[in-house]
Scaffold this active site. Structure first.
Site, short mmCIF file in Angstrom:
data_model
loop_
_atom_site.label_atom_id
_atom_site.label_comp_id
_atom_site.label_asym_id
_atom_site.label_seq_id
_atom_site.Cartn_x
_atom_site.Cartn_y
_atom_site.Cartn_z
N HIS A 185 -4.54 20.21 8.03
CA HIS A 185 -5.09 19.27 9.02
C HIS A 185 -4.35 17.93 9.01
O HIS A 185 -4.87 16.94 9.53
CB HIS A 185 -6.59 19.03 8.81
N ASP A 210 -12.85 36.47 5.54
CA ASP A 210 -12.27 35.47 6.44
C ASP A 210 -11.40 34.53 5.64
O ASP A 210 -11.30 34.63 4.40
CB ASP A 210 -13.39 34.73 7.18
N ASP A 236 -6.60 29.32 16.84
CA ASP A 236 -6.40 27.90 17.15
C ASP A 236 -6.04 27.10 15.91
O ASP A 236 -6.28 27.53 14.77
CB ASP A 236 -7.66 27.32 17.79
N GLU A 292 -12.28 27.94 16.36
CA GLU A 292 -12.89 27.69 15.04
C GLU A 292 -12.88 26.21 14.70
O GLU A 292 -13.83 25.70 14.11
CB GLU A 292 -12.14 28.49 13.96
N GLU A 293 -11.81 25.52 15.10
CA GLU A 293 -11.71 24.10 14.78
C GLU A 293 -12.65 23.25 15.62
O GLU A 293 -12.77 22.05 15.39
CB GLU A 293 -10.26 23.62 14.98
#
Length: 635
Positions: free
Chosen positions: A602, A267, A169, A238-239
């Site tokens: 972002h 990760d 995502d 995850e977001e």
């Protein structure tokens, strides 16, 4: 000599006696001061390079040599064009995750019916044919609808698996900012002039998802046979805290393998910084994160009397909300640097000789090094009884003072990466310009430093807002704690509650000492992959099918531990291993767009360099080969 009242002799000081005794008293006083000075370690000079050499402060692992691990196996990496096209195509498939989408199981079902993730998993299957072939040694599973779990069983079940992670995502694109993008956010535009791939998710974090899949695809194609099981774990929320994706993936692995059953996890995370990136001080450095800050989001809801705006109260609901926000922002969390931030301090110490390191910061780092050294030596029994304990307390005070000086020597942006932060990200209230708002809300996101906790953040709200509530006469509830401030005539009530997940920082993965085998292997692979004397990998044309040149270079990048400034899906995986590293495999070269890619995550103009695309695939390939050959878990 004279006689006293009882006839006893009494000695009186003569002028010559006074002359002799004062130097003795002065020498005694100086000896006491010198003893205390020595006991506190102040005889060490902070300018002494012999006590703070870079080899001792920031030891570096030799670059990993894969010759023995490969055992004459030839691995042919994908072409630059192929790797770039894969990332471009991945970006073109929107996988945005809104905060309100995954609020409960009913919403999850709604997302499943209108999923953006199913087309993405279909694209993965088509784009990596060797992994998904009927006779492939790699097994794919769907976990809780859209979580992707790939398992390549090793031949030696005594070896713990290695897990590579990423997430499918992305954060959404604000429709009001689309015209500010240099290239459309879901174009995946391949920019040959700036050697860049543009678009949402290009860096966070489809780069690493595509690169890790490419690494496994390359190894399968080369008929590599791992002894150690290889696992790929890709969440899809995850977001939005990962409670539907990563949480279920972690639970699946836990039930399958048990606690402390994984050798290491890598990760997304802290990147490779070029010489011009913020935080590098002019020295390229790779900073894998050995820990990450905790997180807490608070929802501030103000209920107030509605009505016509021609008859307003002294403060509307929005006004009270503004007062609360102003109070929070006027009282940020303190600048603290303690034992828990050891990794962040070491990262700065590893950059102490960087060419653009400010002089004040360099001096502060040397003082911290000196204070740490003297406190460590203080643990040896060199003094007895109370004198020893005074020295120990003095050394600790000196170290605390040195750390405080270091914190104050950092610029604002750097301090924000080390302390507990607060960010008011969402605020709204009212529906009409001439109607008083009945409900006004704001959301505040906190990243919690290792020295703090969710509990201390909530207490911070209480300490600040109780006096404000008394002054302005509104009732106040914080985290379901009614603070008994309700007034009979109060028309305004404020409720502050936790929203989403809230959690403290976990202890760091070992990066020093005998338990740091995984860290040392990771560092050696990073230094195998990145060199400051190697040229930038470029895509010369859309017809260029060349493979990256395999050459030896002499200057491996410096590696230093860090603490992740944000949070990742690894928050769910701590029961599986202590060796969790959050590393962003990117380029060691400056970004040709003139914009640091990490400052565009972002937000508008997210992008990543073509060199990063190729180096990320190289890194994951090198890591899987090295991890398969080395004993990285403690027996």
């Amino acid at each position: 000599m004279t006689k006293g009242a009882m006839g006893l002799p009494v000695h009186t000081l003569q002028p010559d006696d006074r002359v002799r005794i004062f130097p003795r008293l002065l020498c005694l006083l100086l000896a006491c001061i010198a003893g205390l000075w020595i006991s506190t370690g102040r005889f060490y000079t902070v300018e002494s390079e012999s006590l703070s050499s870079m080899e001792r402060i920031c030891p570096q692992q030799p670059a990993y040599d894969p010759t023995e691990a490969l055992q004459k196996l030839t691995i042919r990496p994908p072409s630059v064009l192929h790797s770039v096209k894969l990332l471009s195509e991945a970006v073109q498939l929107s996988t945005e995750a809104m905060d309100e989408i995954l609020s409960d199981d009913e919403e999850l079902e709604s997302v499943t019916r209108n999923s953006t993730f199913s087309p993405f998993s279909d694209w993965i299957e088509k784009s990596f044919p060797f992994i998904h072939a009927p006779d492939s040694p790699v097994r794919r599973e769907f976990v809780n609808k859209h979580g992707l779990l790939y398992t390549w069983e090793g031949t030696d079940p005594s070896l713990k698996p290695v897990v590579l992670m990423a997430h499918q995502d992305t954060v959404p694109v604000n429709i009001y900012t689309r015209d500010r993008w240099i290239h459309p956010p879901f174009s995946g535009y391949i920019d040959l002039e700036n050697q860049t791939v543009w678009g949402r998710g290009s860096l966070d974090c489809k780069l690493w998802l595509v690169a890790s899949l490419s690494a496994v695809e390359t190894l399968v194609q080369a008929h590599f046979q791992p002894k150690r099981t290889i696992i790929l774990s890709y969440g899809f929320d995850e977001e939005t805290d990962g409670k539907y994706g990563a949480a279920h993936l972690a639970s699946t692995l836990f039930h399958r393998y048990g606690p402390n059953s994984v050798a290491m996890i890598v990760d997304e995370g802290s990147p490779v910084l070029s010489a011009i990136d913020p935080g590098s001080f002019g020295l390229p450095v790779a900073g894998p994160a050995v820990a990450e800050r905790g997180e807490l989001s608070m929802r501030i809801t103000v209920h107030a009397r509605g009505g016509h705006s021609s008859m307003p109260p002294p403060h509307t609901g929005i006004g009270i909300l503004a007062l609360i926000i102003a109070k929070l922002e006027a009282n940020p969390f303190p600048d603290v640097l303690g034992e828990e931030s050891r990794a962040s301090v070491l990262q700065l110490q590893c950059l102490r000789d960087a060419p653009k390191m400010p002089a004040a910061l360099r001096r502060a780092l040397r003082r911290v090094e000196s204070a740490e050294r003297t406190r460590k030596e203080c643990r040896k029994p060199c003094w007895q009884h109370w004198w020893k304990h005074i020295g120990m307390l003095s050394r600790q005070r000196r170290l605390d003072a040195a750390r405080n000086e270091l914190m104050q020597s950092l610029d604002y942006a750097s301090r924000m990466l080390l302390k507990t932060t607060q960010a008011v990200d969402v605020a709204y209230g009212g529906i009409k310009v001439n109607a008083l708002p009945e409900i006004s809300e704001a959301f505040v996101n906190h990243r919690i430093a290792p020295y703090a906790s969710v509990r201390t953040v909530i207490q911070h709200y209480k300490d600040l807002l109780v006096p404000l509530a008394k002054e302005y006469g509104f009732s106040l509830v914080v985290d379901r704690d009614d603070l008994n401030l309700s007034l009979d005539k109060s028309t305004v009530s404020v409720n502050i509650s936790k929203t989403g997940l809230g959690y403290d920082s976990h202890p760091p993965s070992p990066f020093e000492g005998e338990k740091a085998e995984a860290w040392r292997l990771l560092s050696s692979v990073i230094r195998q992959t990145w060199h400051t004397d190697e040229p930038r990998i470029e895509l010369r044309s859309m017809d260029d099918e060349s493979v990256p040149e395999q050459r030896k270079y002499n200057e491996p990048v410096r590696v230093a531990p860090s603490i992740m400034f944000a949070n990742t899906d690894t928050r769910w995986f701590h029961d599986l291993t202590n060796n969790i590293f959050r590393f962003g495999a990117t380029s060691v070269h400056p970004d040709l767009t003139g914009m640091s890619p990490y400052l565009n995550v972002h937000t508008v103009n997210e992008h990543v360099s073509i060199d990063s695309v190729v180096k990320a695939t190289q890194f994951y390939t090198n890591l899987l080969v090295a991890a398969d050959h080395e004993q990285i878990e403690r027996v």
